[in-house]
Design an enzyme around this catalytic site. Structure first.
Site, short mmCIF file in Angstrom:
data_model
loop_
_atom_site.label_atom_id
_atom_site.label_comp_id
_atom_site.label_asym_id
_atom_site.label_seq_id
_atom_site.Cartn_x
_atom_site.Cartn_y
_atom_site.Cartn_z
N ASP A 10 38.76 48.94 30.46
CA ASP A 10 37.48 48.18 30.49
C ASP A 10 37.27 48.10 32.06
OD1 ASP A 10 35.56 46.39 30.07
OD2 ASP A 10 36.80 44.84 31.03
N ARG A 14 33.65 49.70 33.84
CA ARG A 14 32.74 48.74 34.60
C ARG A 14 32.88 48.87 35.69
NH1 ARG A 14 33.55 43.70 34.67
NH2 ARG A 14 35.74 43.86 34.12
N ARG A 34 44.18 57.96 24.81
CA ARG A 34 45.13 58.26 23.56
C ARG A 34 44.37 58.67 22.38
NH1 ARG A 34 47.60 52.43 22.84
NH2 ARG A 34 45.49 52.06 23.20
N TYR A 54 47.69 61.58 28.08
CA TYR A 54 47.95 61.49 29.61
C TYR A 54 48.66 62.50 30.22
CZ TYR A 54 46.84 56.56 28.13
OH TYR A 54 46.46 55.31 27.68
N LYS A 93 46.72 46.69 39.58
CA LYS A 93 47.63 45.58 39.93
C LYS A 93 48.26 44.92 38.68
CE LYS A 93 45.78 42.24 38.53
NZ LYS A 93 45.10 41.83 37.47
#
Ligand SMILES: NC(=O)c1ccc[n+]([C@@H]2O[C@H](COP(=O)([O-])OP(=O)(O)OC[C@H]3O[C@@H](n4cnc5c(N)ncnc54)[C@H](OP(=O)(O)O)[C@@H]3O)[C@@H](O)[C@H]2O)c1
Length: 329
Positions: A10, A14, A34, A54, A93
């Site tokens: 997200d 965004r 995935r 990935y 983070k």
């Protein structure tokens, strides 16, 4: 800088990918998911290459840097894999959920001559520099206390933040912000005095908490954070002759014109208007600039790295010292 993205998160969709696409310094080159269809759909929006898995993205030679917006508990594994694949890394983070892994990843990046940054974006907004200068200029006298809070409303029950196995919890998700603000404004020399973590009904992770820290001069630092609370994003600095408050401290939109409110003992209240800034773009562009400049060969200390390391140690101390309280009802 050609960037590959691990996961159709997200925050990527965004905020980060629009900023990377808009900047002349960066190009969204590939997005890995995935799930094929999700990756294709996100790649279409940014006119880039969809990749299945990935690992396959890390194998692309044209990708120079990797953005990692995965759940916190997966950061360490994929940041390490990206560095070992020779990519510069911008990771969400918290960089990891373990201070030793954080230290080891910075050492690895240095050894490989690669840039590694944690994407705490608010430190790239000039409003905090302005507040720091006000305090240094004596606007509130001698500093005695700092109180910062970041609390956000409840999210859907299947959110990654409510999963212990994915490194969820209020401390890692929201606690990072007030803690980093304290380090950013007061310096790295903070020690933990005590902490509280609580889990809302039915939650397996902490969903609210608080911590008290102090600096070498005895300045008290109070932090409040939460994942299912009324919204607040603010800090205040108290001094011997005045007080400064900054609202919308952590996630101001790019067009928000900040106001630092200065209240002084004389009764004077001054609203100091500061320039609007796009901290998302700043974070992206400073990462790209760090890659351009390159890692110093002499291993010179990087203040950002020192703050991320201290933050990781203090997050761990808060987590281990506070027993998880589960309120009745
Ligand atoms: N810096 C900021 O201001 C900011 C703001 C919000 C969030 N964040 C950080 O960004 C990270 C992602 O947050 P978000 O809100 O964007 O989360 P999200 O929408 O749930 O995205 C996480 C992504 O991780 C991938 N993933 C891989 N394994 C997964 C698993 N077992 N379960 C769930 N997802 C898995 C998924 O991508 P695929 O399925 O496509 O592979 C998913 O889209 C977190 O570390 C968060 O702390 C930072």
């Amino acid at each position: 800088l050609r960037i590959g993205v691990l996961g159709c998160a997200d925050i990527a969709r965004r905020r980060m990918l629009p900023a990377m696409a808009a900047s002349a310094a960066t190009e969204v080159y590939a997005v890995a998911g995935r799930d094929d269809e999700r990756a294709r759909e996100l790649a279409r929006s940014f006119d880039c290459r969809p990749v299945h898995g990935y690992r396959a993205l890390l194998d692309l030679a044209d990708v120079q840097a990797v953005y990692v917006p995965l759940p916190a508990a997966l950061h360490a594994e994929w940041v390490e894999a990206a560095l070992r694949a020779g990519k510069h890394v911008l990771a969400e983070k918290p960089l990891t959920t373990d201070p030793e892994r954080t230290r080891a990843l910075f050492a690895l990046a240095r050894e490989l001559g690669l840039v590694l940054r944690e994407n705490v974006m608010f430190v790239h907004h000039g409003q905090h520099t302005a507040v720091r200068e006000l305090v240094a200029d004596g606007a509130i006298g001698r500093l005695r206390g700092f109180h910062a809070a970041f609390t956000v409303p409840r999210r859907p029950d299947d959110d990654i933040r409510y999963r212990r196995d994915l490194g969820g919890g209020a401390l890692f998700d929201t606690g990072v912000y007030p803690l980093r603000a304290a380090l950013h404004l007061l310096g790295d020399d903070l020690e933990l005095v005590g902490a509280v973590l609580g889990a809302g009904p039915g939650r397996e992770v902490d969903t609210f908490g608080a911590a008290l820290l102090r600096d070498a001069d005895g300045v008290g630092v109070q932090l409040t954070f939460g994942l299912e609370d009324a919204y607040r994003s603010r800090y205040e600095l108290w001094g011997t002759t005045g007080r400064i408050t900054l609202d919308r401290a952590f996630t101001p939109p790019a067009d928000h014109a900040p106001i630092a409110r200065l209240e002084q003992d004389s009764g004077a209240v001054t609203e100091i208007r500061l320039p609007a800034e796009d901290q998302v773009r700043n974070s992206v562009e400073r990462f790209a600039a760090a890659v351009r400049v390159g890692v110093p060969a002499d291993g010179a200390d990087d203040p950002q790295e020192a703050a991320v390391l201290r933050q990781a140690v203090l997050l761990d101390r808060i987590r281990t010292s506070a027993g998880l309280v589960q309120p009745a009802g």
